[in-house]
Design an enzyme around this catalytic site. Structure first.
Site, PDB file in Angstrom:
ATOM      1  N   ASP A 124     -39.167 -34.954  10.125  1.00 35.91           N
ATOM      2  CA  ASP A 124     -39.440 -35.756  11.309  1.00 35.91           C
ATOM      3  C   ASP A 124     -38.853 -37.103  10.943  1.00 35.91           C
ATOM      4  OD1 ASP A 124     -40.668 -37.712  13.029  1.00 35.91           O
ATOM      5  OD2 ASP A 124     -41.976 -36.098  13.705  1.00 35.91           O
ATOM      6  N   HIS A 125     -37.714 -37.444  11.531  1.00 41.34           N
ATOM      7  CA  HIS A 125     -36.992 -38.609  10.994  1.00 41.34           C
ATOM      8  C   HIS A 125     -37.770 -39.918  11.152  1.00 41.34           C
ATOM      9  CE1 HIS A 125     -35.474 -39.282  15.125  1.00 41.34           C
ATOM     10  NE2 HIS A 125     -35.178 -40.509  14.734  1.00 41.34           N
ATOM     11  N   HIS A 131     -42.748 -37.077  16.843  1.00 41.60           N
ATOM     12  CA  HIS A 131     -42.615 -38.459  16.363  1.00 41.60           C
ATOM     13  C   HIS A 131     -43.845 -39.320  16.668  1.00 41.60           C
ATOM     14  CE1 HIS A 131     -38.611 -37.196  15.762  1.00 41.60           C
ATOM     15  NE2 HIS A 131     -38.118 -37.505  16.938  1.00 41.60           N
TER      16      HIS A 131
HETATM   17  C1  BG6 Z   1     -34.831 -37.499  18.658  1.00 34.73           C
HETATM   18  C2  BG6 Z   1     -34.896 -37.080  20.104  1.00 34.73           C
HETATM   19  O1  BG6 Z   1     -35.691 -36.718  17.879  1.00 34.73           O
HETATM   20  O2  BG6 Z   1     -35.196 -38.870  18.536  1.00 34.73           O
HETATM   21  C3  BG6 Z   1     -33.984 -37.952  20.959  1.00 34.73           C
HETATM   22  O3  BG6 Z   1     -34.503 -35.719  20.221  1.00 34.73           O
HETATM   23  C4  BG6 Z   1     -34.321 -39.419  20.743  1.00 34.73           C
HETATM   24  O4  BG6 Z   1     -34.105 -37.630  22.329  1.00 34.73           O
HETATM   25  C5  BG6 Z   1     -34.349 -39.764  19.262  1.00 34.73           C
HETATM   26  O5  BG6 Z   1     -33.315 -40.187  21.407  1.00 34.73           O
HETATM   27  C6  BG6 Z   1     -34.870 -41.175  19.049  1.00 34.73           C
HETATM   28  O6  BG6 Z   1     -34.724 -41.532  17.712  1.00 34.73           O
HETATM   29  P1  BG6 Z   1     -34.615 -43.062  17.276  1.00 34.73           P
HETATM   30  O7  BG6 Z   1     -34.600 -43.043  15.784  1.00 34.73           O
HETATM   31  O8  BG6 Z   1     -33.343 -43.594  17.887  1.00 34.73           O
HETATM   32  O9  BG6 Z   1     -35.808 -43.759  17.854  1.00 34.73           O
END
Ligand code: BG6
Length: 507
Positions: free
Chosen positions: A178-179, A241
Protein backbone atom coordinates in the site's frame (compact mmCIF):
# COMPACT_ATOMS: atom_id res chain seq x y z
CA UNK A 1 21.82 -7.42 3.26
CA UNK A 2 21.83 -10.89 1.75
CA UNK A 3 22.43 -11.32 -1.98
CA UNK A 4 19.06 -11.45 -3.71
CA UNK A 5 17.41 -12.17 -7.04
CA UNK A 6 14.42 -9.96 -7.80
CA UNK A 7 12.02 -11.72 -10.14
CA UNK A 8 9.82 -8.98 -11.55
CA UNK A 9 6.54 -9.82 -13.29
CA UNK A 10 5.27 -6.87 -15.32
CA UNK A 11 8.74 -5.54 -16.15
CA UNK A 12 7.58 -3.73 -19.28
CA UNK A 13 4.67 -2.01 -17.50
CA UNK A 14 4.07 1.54 -16.40
CA UNK A 15 4.54 1.03 -12.67
CA UNK A 16 7.92 -0.62 -13.19
CA UNK A 17 9.03 2.27 -15.36
CA UNK A 18 7.75 5.12 -13.20
CA UNK A 19 8.30 3.75 -9.71
CA UNK A 20 10.13 0.43 -9.37
CA UNK A 21 13.28 1.06 -11.47
CA UNK A 22 13.80 4.61 -10.12
CA UNK A 23 13.31 3.32 -6.56
CA UNK A 24 15.82 0.50 -7.05
CA UNK A 25 18.29 2.89 -8.64
CA UNK A 26 18.09 5.38 -5.78
CA UNK A 27 18.60 2.55 -3.30
CA UNK A 28 21.57 1.45 -5.37
CA UNK A 29 23.07 4.96 -5.28
CA UNK A 30 22.67 5.00 -1.50
CA UNK A 31 24.21 1.52 -1.21
CA UNK A 32 20.96 0.19 0.22
CA UNK A 33 20.68 -2.73 -2.21
CA UNK A 34 22.42 -6.04 -1.51
CA UNK A 35 25.98 -5.86 -2.77
CA UNK A 36 25.22 -8.65 -5.20
CA UNK A 37 21.77 -8.51 -6.65
CA UNK A 38 20.26 -9.60 -9.89
CA UNK A 39 16.95 -8.66 -11.44
CA UNK A 40 15.11 -10.75 -13.97
CA UNK A 41 12.26 -8.95 -15.65
CA UNK A 42 9.38 -10.64 -17.44
CA UNK A 43 6.87 -9.41 -19.96
CA UNK A 44 4.96 -10.65 -22.97
CA UNK A 45 7.03 -8.71 -25.47
CA UNK A 46 10.08 -10.24 -27.15
CA UNK A 47 12.91 -8.15 -25.72
CA UNK A 48 16.63 -8.86 -25.57
CA UNK A 49 18.60 -8.21 -22.36
CA UNK A 50 20.26 -5.21 -24.03
CA UNK A 51 16.97 -3.70 -25.10
CA UNK A 52 15.53 -4.23 -21.62
CA UNK A 53 18.54 -2.56 -20.02
CA UNK A 54 18.19 0.38 -22.41
CA UNK A 55 14.50 0.74 -21.45
CA UNK A 56 15.38 0.73 -17.77
CA UNK A 57 18.02 3.38 -18.40
CA UNK A 58 15.46 5.51 -20.22
CA UNK A 59 13.03 5.24 -17.34
CA UNK A 60 15.72 6.45 -14.91
CA UNK A 61 16.37 9.52 -17.03
CA UNK A 62 12.68 10.25 -17.13
CA UNK A 63 11.51 9.40 -13.63
CA UNK A 64 14.36 9.08 -11.15
CA UNK A 65 14.67 11.86 -8.54
CA UNK A 66 18.45 11.55 -8.91
CA UNK A 67 20.38 11.01 -12.10
CA UNK A 68 23.77 9.87 -10.81
CA UNK A 69 26.61 9.63 -13.32
CA UNK A 70 26.81 7.63 -16.52
CA UNK A 71 28.99 5.00 -14.85
CA UNK A 72 26.54 4.30 -12.02
CA UNK A 73 23.63 3.93 -14.44
CA UNK A 74 25.63 1.46 -16.52
CA UNK A 75 26.78 -0.65 -13.60
CA UNK A 76 23.23 -0.64 -12.17
CA UNK A 77 21.53 -1.93 -15.33
CA UNK A 78 24.21 -4.59 -15.78
CA UNK A 79 22.34 -6.63 -13.16
CA UNK A 80 19.19 -6.78 -15.33
CA UNK A 81 18.13 -9.73 -17.53
CA UNK A 82 14.92 -10.32 -19.46
CA UNK A 83 12.77 -13.37 -20.06
CA UNK A 84 9.63 -13.57 -22.22
CA UNK A 85 6.75 -14.97 -20.23
CA UNK A 86 3.20 -15.84 -21.06
CA UNK A 87 1.60 -15.96 -17.62
CA UNK A 88 -0.44 -19.10 -18.32
CA UNK A 89 2.34 -21.10 -20.06
CA UNK A 90 3.87 -23.52 -17.62
CA UNK A 91 6.93 -24.07 -19.83
CA UNK A 92 7.82 -20.36 -19.59
CA UNK A 93 8.24 -20.75 -15.82
CA UNK A 94 10.61 -23.67 -16.35
CA UNK A 95 12.68 -21.49 -18.68
CA UNK A 96 12.58 -18.75 -16.08
CA UNK A 97 13.76 -21.11 -13.35
CA UNK A 98 16.71 -22.12 -15.51
CA UNK A 99 17.66 -18.48 -16.04
CA UNK A 100 17.33 -17.68 -12.33
CA UNK A 101 19.50 -20.67 -11.39
CA UNK A 102 22.04 -19.83 -14.07
CA UNK A 103 22.37 -16.25 -12.74
CA UNK A 104 22.63 -17.45 -9.14
CA UNK A 105 25.43 -19.81 -10.17
CA UNK A 106 27.26 -17.11 -12.21
CA UNK A 107 27.14 -14.71 -9.29
CA UNK A 108 27.78 -17.40 -6.70
CA UNK A 109 24.78 -16.32 -4.59
CA UNK A 110 22.28 -18.33 -2.55
CA UNK A 111 18.72 -18.69 -3.78
CA UNK A 112 17.07 -15.78 -1.97
CA UNK A 113 14.23 -14.80 -4.27
CA UNK A 114 11.93 -11.83 -4.15
CA UNK A 115 8.99 -12.30 -6.52
CA UNK A 116 7.45 -8.93 -7.37
CA UNK A 117 3.97 -8.96 -8.96
CA UNK A 118 3.51 -5.66 -10.78
CA UNK A 119 0.69 -7.01 -12.95
CA UNK A 120 -3.11 -6.84 -13.16
CA UNK A 121 -4.94 -8.54 -10.26
CA UNK A 122 -6.32 -11.26 -12.56
CA UNK A 123 -2.74 -12.58 -12.86
CA UNK A 124 -1.90 -12.79 -9.13
CA UNK A 125 -3.26 -16.31 -8.65
CA UNK A 126 -1.86 -18.01 -11.78
CA UNK A 127 1.58 -16.51 -11.19
CA UNK A 128 1.72 -17.59 -7.54
CA UNK A 129 0.54 -21.06 -8.51
CA UNK A 130 3.14 -21.40 -11.28
CA UNK A 131 5.95 -20.15 -9.04
CA UNK A 132 5.14 -23.03 -6.76
CA UNK A 133 4.52 -25.67 -9.47
CA UNK A 134 7.67 -24.86 -11.49
CA UNK A 135 10.03 -25.16 -8.53
CA UNK A 136 10.90 -21.43 -8.60
CA UNK A 137 9.54 -21.20 -5.07
CA UNK A 138 11.59 -24.11 -3.75
CA UNK A 139 14.59 -22.12 -2.59
CA UNK A 140 17.45 -22.97 -0.27
CA UNK A 141 17.34 -19.39 1.01
CA UNK A 142 14.25 -17.25 1.64
CA UNK A 143 11.44 -16.41 -0.74
CA UNK A 144 9.07 -13.43 -0.61
CA UNK A 145 6.08 -12.29 -2.63
CA UNK A 146 5.59 -8.56 -3.12
CA UNK A 147 2.14 -7.86 -4.45
CA UNK A 148 0.53 -4.63 -5.66
CA UNK A 149 -3.05 -3.56 -5.06
CA UNK A 150 -5.92 -4.19 -5.54
CA UNK A 151 -6.08 -7.10 -3.10
CA UNK A 152 -9.57 -8.28 -4.01
CA UNK A 153 -12.69 -6.49 -5.15
CA UNK A 154 -14.77 -7.12 -2.05
CA UNK A 155 -14.58 -9.23 1.11
CA UNK A 156 -15.24 -12.56 -0.59
CA UNK A 157 -12.82 -12.08 -3.50
CA UNK A 158 -10.08 -10.88 -1.11
CA UNK A 159 -10.57 -14.03 1.00
CA UNK A 160 -10.48 -16.22 -2.11
CA UNK A 161 -7.28 -14.55 -3.33
CA UNK A 162 -5.63 -14.90 0.04
CA UNK A 163 -6.54 -18.57 0.29
CA UNK A 164 -5.06 -19.17 -3.17
CA UNK A 165 -1.84 -17.29 -2.42
CA UNK A 166 -1.38 -19.08 0.86
CA UNK A 167 -1.06 -22.37 -1.05
CA UNK A 168 2.28 -21.07 -2.34
CA UNK A 169 3.43 -18.50 0.26
CA UNK A 170 3.03 -18.15 4.02
CA UNK A 171 1.64 -14.91 5.49
CA UNK A 172 5.17 -13.97 6.65
CA UNK A 173 6.35 -14.28 3.04
CA UNK A 174 3.63 -12.02 1.57
CA UNK A 175 4.32 -8.27 1.35
CA UNK A 176 1.14 -6.45 0.24
CA UNK A 177 2.04 -3.01 -1.02
CA UNK A 178 0.00 0.00 0.00
CA UNK A 179 2.17 2.83 -1.24
CA UNK A 180 0.66 5.23 1.31
CA UNK A 181 2.47 3.26 4.02
CA UNK A 182 5.75 4.05 2.29
CA UNK A 183 5.17 7.81 2.33
CA UNK A 184 7.86 9.43 4.47
CA UNK A 185 5.43 11.46 6.59
CA UNK A 186 3.39 8.35 7.42
CA UNK A 187 6.55 6.66 8.61
CA UNK A 188 7.46 9.73 10.67
CA UNK A 189 4.00 9.76 12.22
CA UNK A 190 4.65 6.34 13.71
CA UNK A 191 7.88 7.63 15.28
CA UNK A 192 6.24 10.83 16.50
CA UNK A 193 3.73 9.25 18.83
CA UNK A 194 5.82 6.22 19.70
CA UNK A 195 8.91 8.00 20.93
CA UNK A 196 7.63 11.31 22.29
CA UNK A 197 5.98 11.09 25.70
CA UNK A 198 4.28 14.47 25.20
CA UNK A 199 2.55 13.28 22.04
CA UNK A 200 1.78 9.91 23.58
CA UNK A 201 0.09 11.64 26.50
CA UNK A 202 -2.10 13.71 24.19
CA UNK A 203 -2.98 10.87 21.79
CA UNK A 204 -6.48 10.13 23.09
CA UNK A 205 -10.05 11.31 23.57
CA UNK A 206 -9.22 13.42 26.59
CA UNK A 207 -7.34 15.94 24.46
CA UNK A 208 -8.30 15.30 20.85
CA UNK A 209 -11.57 16.70 19.54
CA UNK A 210 -11.57 15.15 16.06
CA UNK A 211 -9.27 13.80 13.37
CA UNK A 212 -9.55 14.63 9.66
CA UNK A 213 -7.90 12.58 6.93
CA UNK A 214 -8.06 14.01 3.43
CA UNK A 215 -6.71 12.76 0.10
CA UNK A 216 -7.89 15.15 -2.58
CA UNK A 217 -6.71 14.87 -6.17
CA UNK A 218 -7.13 17.24 -9.10
CA UNK A 219 -6.79 14.49 -11.68
CA UNK A 220 -9.91 12.86 -13.06
CA UNK A 221 -10.35 9.33 -14.28
CA UNK A 222 -7.77 9.80 -17.09
CA UNK A 223 -7.30 6.71 -19.28
CA UNK A 224 -8.45 4.34 -16.55
CA UNK A 225 -12.23 4.56 -17.01
CA UNK A 226 -12.67 0.86 -17.74
CA UNK A 227 -11.04 0.04 -14.40
CA UNK A 228 -12.26 2.98 -12.33
CA UNK A 229 -15.91 2.79 -13.35
CA UNK A 230 -16.13 -0.62 -11.62
CA UNK A 231 -14.13 0.39 -8.62
CA UNK A 232 -14.90 3.96 -7.55
CA UNK A 233 -13.24 5.97 -4.81
CA UNK A 234 -14.39 3.50 -2.18
CA UNK A 235 -12.29 0.63 -3.54
CA UNK A 236 -9.55 2.63 -5.25
CA UNK A 237 -8.60 4.80 -2.26
CA UNK A 238 -10.83 4.33 0.77
CA UNK A 239 -10.66 0.60 1.61
CA UNK A 240 -6.88 0.60 1.38
CA UNK A 241 -5.00 3.93 1.56
CA UNK A 242 -7.46 5.87 3.72
CA UNK A 243 -8.09 3.10 6.24
CA UNK A 244 -4.36 2.45 6.45
CA UNK A 245 -3.81 6.14 7.28
CA UNK A 246 -6.50 5.90 9.93
CA UNK A 247 -4.81 2.85 11.48
CA UNK A 248 -1.38 4.49 11.43
CA UNK A 249 -2.80 7.60 13.06
CA UNK A 250 -4.81 5.84 15.76
CA UNK A 251 -2.48 3.06 16.90
CA UNK A 252 -1.07 3.35 20.40
CA UNK A 253 2.39 1.84 20.28
CA UNK A 254 4.69 0.98 23.12
CA UNK A 255 8.19 2.43 22.85
CA UNK A 256 10.46 0.35 20.58
CA UNK A 257 7.59 -1.59 19.07
CA UNK A 258 8.26 -4.50 16.77
CA UNK A 259 6.60 -5.06 13.45
CA UNK A 260 4.43 -7.66 15.17
CA UNK A 261 3.20 -5.07 17.71
CA UNK A 262 2.31 -2.72 14.87
CA UNK A 263 0.32 -5.45 13.11
CA UNK A 264 -1.55 -6.38 16.30
CA UNK A 265 -2.38 -2.77 17.17
CA UNK A 266 -3.60 -2.01 13.67
CA UNK A 267 -5.80 -5.08 13.83
CA UNK A 268 -7.18 -3.85 17.15
CA UNK A 269 -8.11 -0.50 15.57
CA UNK A 270 -9.95 -2.14 12.69
CA UNK A 271 -11.80 -4.43 15.10
CA UNK A 272 -12.83 -1.44 17.20
CA UNK A 273 -14.34 0.70 14.46
CA UNK A 274 -18.09 0.75 14.91
CA UNK A 275 -19.56 -1.40 12.13
CA UNK A 276 -22.05 -0.03 9.61
CA UNK A 277 -25.38 -1.47 8.58
CA UNK A 278 -26.20 -1.47 4.90
CA UNK A 279 -29.60 0.24 5.38
CA UNK A 280 -28.18 3.13 7.40
CA UNK A 281 -24.88 3.69 5.61
CA UNK A 282 -26.16 7.11 4.47
CA UNK A 283 -25.98 8.42 8.04
CA UNK A 284 -22.18 8.43 8.02
CA UNK A 285 -21.14 8.08 4.38
CA UNK A 286 -21.42 10.70 1.63
CA UNK A 287 -21.16 9.48 -1.95
CA UNK A 288 -20.26 11.96 -4.71
CA UNK A 289 -19.46 12.18 -8.40
CA UNK A 290 -17.90 15.14 -10.19
CA UNK A 291 -19.95 17.24 -12.55
CA UNK A 292 -18.41 19.60 -15.11
CA UNK A 293 -16.39 22.44 -13.63
CA UNK A 294 -13.00 24.02 -13.85
CA UNK A 295 -9.63 23.33 -12.28
CA UNK A 296 -7.00 26.03 -12.13
CA UNK A 297 -8.96 28.02 -14.67
CA UNK A 298 -9.33 25.15 -17.15
CA UNK A 299 -12.80 23.75 -17.91
CA UNK A 300 -13.12 20.00 -17.31
CA UNK A 301 -15.80 17.45 -18.25
CA UNK A 302 -18.21 15.77 -15.93
CA UNK A 303 -17.24 12.22 -14.91
CA UNK A 304 -20.31 10.89 -16.75
CA UNK A 305 -18.96 12.44 -19.99
CA UNK A 306 -15.46 10.99 -19.73
CA UNK A 307 -14.56 8.52 -22.48
CA UNK A 308 -15.10 4.91 -21.45
CA UNK A 309 -17.50 5.65 -18.59
CA UNK A 310 -20.82 3.75 -18.72
CA UNK A 311 -23.96 5.62 -19.63
CA UNK A 312 -25.99 6.54 -16.50
CA UNK A 313 -23.01 5.65 -14.34
CA UNK A 314 -23.60 5.77 -10.58
CA UNK A 315 -19.91 5.36 -9.78
CA UNK A 316 -18.43 7.29 -6.86
CA UNK A 317 -15.51 9.62 -7.52
CA UNK A 318 -15.76 11.03 -4.00
CA UNK A 319 -16.45 9.54 -0.62
CA UNK A 320 -16.56 11.13 2.81
CA UNK A 321 -17.06 9.12 5.98
CA UNK A 322 -17.43 9.55 9.69
CA UNK A 323 -15.99 6.73 11.78
CA UNK A 324 -15.91 6.02 15.48
CA UNK A 325 -13.27 3.86 17.12
CA UNK A 326 -14.94 2.31 20.09
CA UNK A 327 -12.05 1.74 22.48
CA UNK A 328 -10.64 3.22 25.65
CA UNK A 329 -8.47 5.77 23.84
CA UNK A 330 -10.74 7.01 21.08
CA UNK A 331 -14.35 6.57 22.22
CA UNK A 332 -16.21 9.78 21.32
CA UNK A 333 -13.62 11.19 18.87
CA UNK A 334 -14.98 11.39 15.32
CA UNK A 335 -12.57 10.44 12.55
CA UNK A 336 -13.58 12.17 9.33
CA UNK A 337 -12.20 10.81 6.09
CA UNK A 338 -12.64 12.11 2.56
CA UNK A 339 -11.10 11.42 -0.81
CA UNK A 340 -12.06 12.52 -4.28
CA UNK A 341 -11.01 13.06 -7.87
CA UNK A 342 -11.21 16.43 -9.63
CA UNK A 343 -11.06 18.36 -6.39
CA UNK A 344 -9.85 21.93 -6.04
CA UNK A 345 -6.28 20.99 -5.26
CA UNK A 346 -4.02 18.02 -4.68
CA UNK A 347 -3.58 17.57 -0.95
CA UNK A 348 -3.07 14.57 1.25
CA UNK A 349 -3.08 15.49 4.91
CA UNK A 350 -4.09 14.52 8.42
CA UNK A 351 -5.33 17.22 10.79
CA UNK A 352 -5.61 16.46 14.48
CA UNK A 353 -7.76 19.07 16.21
CA UNK A 354 -7.28 19.32 19.95
CA UNK A 355 -10.04 20.15 22.41
CA UNK A 356 -10.45 23.61 23.82
CA UNK A 357 -10.02 23.96 27.59
CA UNK A 358 -13.31 22.85 29.07
CA UNK A 359 -15.85 25.56 29.62
CA UNK A 360 -13.80 28.23 27.88
CA UNK A 361 -15.00 27.80 24.33
CA UNK A 362 -16.97 31.09 24.41
CA UNK A 363 -13.92 33.09 25.61
CA UNK A 364 -11.66 31.60 23.01
CA UNK A 365 -13.93 32.41 20.09
CA UNK A 366 -13.66 36.20 20.62
CA UNK A 367 -9.98 36.78 21.18
CA UNK A 368 -8.42 35.62 17.95
CA UNK A 369 -7.21 32.28 19.22
CA UNK A 370 -7.68 29.07 17.27
CA UNK A 371 -7.84 25.43 18.32
CA UNK A 372 -4.48 23.71 18.69
CA UNK A 373 -3.84 21.61 15.62
CA UNK A 374 -1.29 19.05 14.54
CA UNK A 375 -1.12 19.11 10.75
CA UNK A 376 0.65 16.40 8.79
CA UNK A 377 1.03 17.24 5.12
CA UNK A 378 1.92 14.22 2.99
CA UNK A 379 1.51 15.49 -0.54
CA UNK A 380 2.44 17.61 -2.40
CA UNK A 381 4.12 19.27 0.61
CA UNK A 382 5.69 17.14 3.29
CA UNK A 383 5.60 18.75 6.69
CA UNK A 384 4.41 18.38 10.24
CA UNK A 385 3.24 21.53 12.01
CA UNK A 386 1.84 22.25 15.43
CA UNK A 387 -0.48 25.23 15.66
CA UNK A 388 -0.55 26.87 19.10
CA UNK A 389 -1.78 30.24 20.42
CA UNK A 390 0.52 33.03 21.49
CA UNK A 391 -0.33 36.51 22.71
CA UNK A 392 -0.51 39.05 19.95
CA UNK A 393 2.15 41.71 20.68
CA UNK A 394 0.20 44.31 18.73
CA UNK A 395 -3.20 43.80 20.36
CA UNK A 396 -3.27 43.43 24.10
CA UNK A 397 -5.46 40.61 25.38
CA UNK A 398 -5.63 39.06 21.92
CA UNK A 399 -4.03 35.89 20.66
CA UNK A 400 -2.63 34.83 17.36
CA UNK A 401 -1.69 31.37 16.20
CA UNK A 402 1.99 30.39 16.03
CA UNK A 403 3.25 27.42 14.08
CA UNK A 404 5.95 25.04 15.19
CA UNK A 405 7.58 23.15 12.40
CA UNK A 406 8.18 19.60 13.65
CA UNK A 407 9.84 18.29 10.52
CA UNK A 408 11.99 21.04 9.02
CA UNK A 409 14.38 20.70 6.08
CA UNK A 410 12.63 17.80 4.45
CA UNK A 411 14.82 18.24 1.39
CA UNK A 412 14.93 15.42 -1.11
CA UNK A 413 13.02 12.68 0.72
CA UNK A 414 13.00 9.06 -0.39
CA UNK A 415 9.96 8.11 -2.44
CA UNK A 416 7.41 5.69 -0.99
CA UNK A 417 8.60 2.87 -3.27
CA UNK A 418 12.19 3.25 -2.09
CA UNK A 419 11.13 2.78 1.52
CA UNK A 420 8.91 -0.17 0.68
CA UNK A 421 11.32 -2.05 -1.58
CA UNK A 422 14.14 -1.55 0.91
CA UNK A 423 11.95 -3.00 3.68
CA UNK A 424 10.88 -5.97 1.54
CA UNK A 425 14.54 -6.74 0.76
CA UNK A 426 15.32 -6.54 4.48
CA UNK A 427 12.35 -8.73 5.36
CA UNK A 428 10.71 -5.99 7.46
CA UNK A 429 6.91 -6.19 7.09
CA UNK A 430 6.06 -3.19 9.33
CA UNK A 431 4.87 -0.90 6.54
CA UNK A 432 2.99 -3.49 4.51
CA UNK A 433 -0.70 -4.40 4.73
CA UNK A 434 -1.11 -7.60 6.73
CA UNK A 435 -3.91 -9.99 5.91
CA UNK A 436 -5.84 -9.33 9.14
CA UNK A 437 -6.00 -5.62 8.34
CA UNK A 438 -6.95 -6.20 4.73
CA UNK A 439 -9.70 -8.64 5.65
CA UNK A 440 -11.06 -6.39 8.41
CA UNK A 441 -11.06 -3.35 6.14
CA UNK A 442 -12.97 -5.19 3.44
CA UNK A 443 -15.39 -6.45 6.08
CA UNK A 444 -15.93 -2.89 7.33
CA UNK A 445 -16.38 -1.51 3.83
CA UNK A 446 -18.67 -4.32 2.58
CA UNK A 447 -21.98 -2.70 3.76
CA UNK A 448 -20.91 0.47 1.90
CA UNK A 449 -20.28 -1.52 -1.29
CA UNK A 450 -23.67 -3.20 -0.92
CA UNK A 451 -25.47 0.07 -0.23
CA UNK A 452 -23.79 1.74 -3.24
CA UNK A 453 -24.64 -1.23 -5.40
CA UNK A 454 -28.30 -1.14 -4.40
CA UNK A 455 -28.41 2.68 -4.52
CA UNK A 456 -29.57 2.94 -0.93
CA UNK A 457 -28.06 6.41 -0.57
CA UNK A 458 -27.96 9.43 -2.83
CA UNK A 459 -25.17 10.16 -5.29
CA UNK A 460 -24.37 13.86 -4.85
CA UNK A 461 -22.89 15.73 -7.79
CA UNK A 462 -20.14 18.25 -7.05
CA UNK A 463 -18.55 20.68 -9.47
CA UNK A 464 -15.06 19.69 -10.60
CA UNK A 465 -12.62 22.03 -8.86
CA UNK A 466 -14.56 22.13 -5.57
CA UNK A 467 -14.09 20.38 -2.21
CA UNK A 468 -16.78 17.82 -2.94
CA UNK A 469 -20.53 17.85 -2.27
CA UNK A 470 -21.98 20.32 0.25
CA UNK A 471 -23.28 17.30 2.20
CA UNK A 472 -19.70 16.46 3.15
CA UNK A 473 -19.34 19.89 4.83
CA UNK A 474 -22.76 19.53 6.43
CA UNK A 475 -21.76 16.20 8.01
CA UNK A 476 -19.05 17.99 10.03
CA UNK A 477 -21.07 21.13 10.68
CA UNK A 478 -23.77 19.03 12.32
CA UNK A 479 -21.19 18.21 14.99
CA UNK A 480 -19.76 21.71 15.30
CA UNK A 481 -16.69 21.00 13.14
CA UNK A 482 -15.46 21.94 9.71
CA UNK A 483 -12.90 20.60 7.24
CA UNK A 484 -9.73 22.46 8.03
CA UNK A 485 -7.88 24.40 5.33
CA UNK A 486 -10.62 24.48 2.68
CA UNK A 487 -10.54 28.23 3.38
CA UNK A 488 -7.34 29.76 1.97
CA UNK A 489 -7.14 32.10 5.00
CA UNK A 490 -6.53 29.07 7.26
CA UNK A 491 -3.60 27.73 5.28
CA UNK A 492 -0.25 27.64 7.02
CA UNK A 493 2.38 29.11 4.76
CA UNK A 494 6.10 28.52 5.11
CA UNK A 495 6.61 32.02 6.51
CA UNK A 496 4.11 31.16 9.22
CA UNK A 497 6.37 28.54 10.74
CA UNK A 498 7.77 30.41 13.67
CA UNK A 499 9.83 27.89 15.54
CA UNK A 500 11.69 25.09 13.77
CA UNK A 501 12.24 22.05 15.92
CA UNK A 502 13.66 18.68 14.90
CA UNK A 503 11.74 15.54 15.70
CA UNK A 504 13.16 12.03 15.74
CA UNK A 505 12.71 10.76 12.21
CA UNK A 506 13.46 7.48 10.57
CA UNK A 507 13.46 8.55 6.96
C1 BG6 B 1 -3.61 4.88 -6.43
C2 BG6 B 1 -4.98 5.02 -7.06
O1 BG6 B 1 -3.56 3.77 -5.59
O2 BG6 B 1 -3.31 6.06 -5.69
C3 BG6 B 1 -5.04 6.25 -7.95
O3 BG6 B 1 -5.26 3.86 -7.82
C4 BG6 B 1 -4.62 7.48 -7.16
O4 BG6 B 1 -6.34 6.44 -8.47
C5 BG6 B 1 -3.29 7.25 -6.46
O5 BG6 B 1 -4.51 8.56 -8.09
C6 BG6 B 1 -2.97 8.41 -5.53
O6 BG6 B 1 -1.67 8.27 -5.04
P1 BG6 B 1 -0.84 9.54 -4.54
O7 BG6 B 1 0.42 8.97 -3.98
O8 BG6 B 1 -0.63 10.41 -5.75
O9 BG6 B 1 -1.69 10.24 -3.53
Amino acid sequence: MEPTTIVLFGATGDLAKRKIYPALYNLYLEKKLPETFSLIGMGRREWSDEFFQAQVEKSLHEFSRRQGDHQSVKSFVKAFRYSVLNITHKEDYIKLLQLVEQREAELGIPSNRLFYLSVGPEFFEPIAENIQASGLGSTQGWKRLVIEKPFGHDLQSARDLNRKLSESFTEEEIYRIDHYLGKPMVQKLETLHQSNPIMKALWNNRYISNVQITANETVGVEERASYYDHVGAVRDMFQNHMLQLLMMMAIQLPYNSTSENVGQKKKHIMESIQPLQKQTVGASIIRGQYAAGSIQGKPVHAYADEPGVAENTMNDTFIAAKLQIDDFFWRGVPFYIRTGKRMKEKSTRIVIEFKEPSGQGHLIKNNGSKPNLLVIEMSPDQSMTLQLNASDPENKGEFKPVHIDLAPNQGDLAEAYENLIRDALHGDPTFFAHWDEVELSWAWVQPILDAFNENLLPLHLYPAGSYGPAESDAMLEAEGHHWWFDEPSELISEQDSDVPMAVNGNS
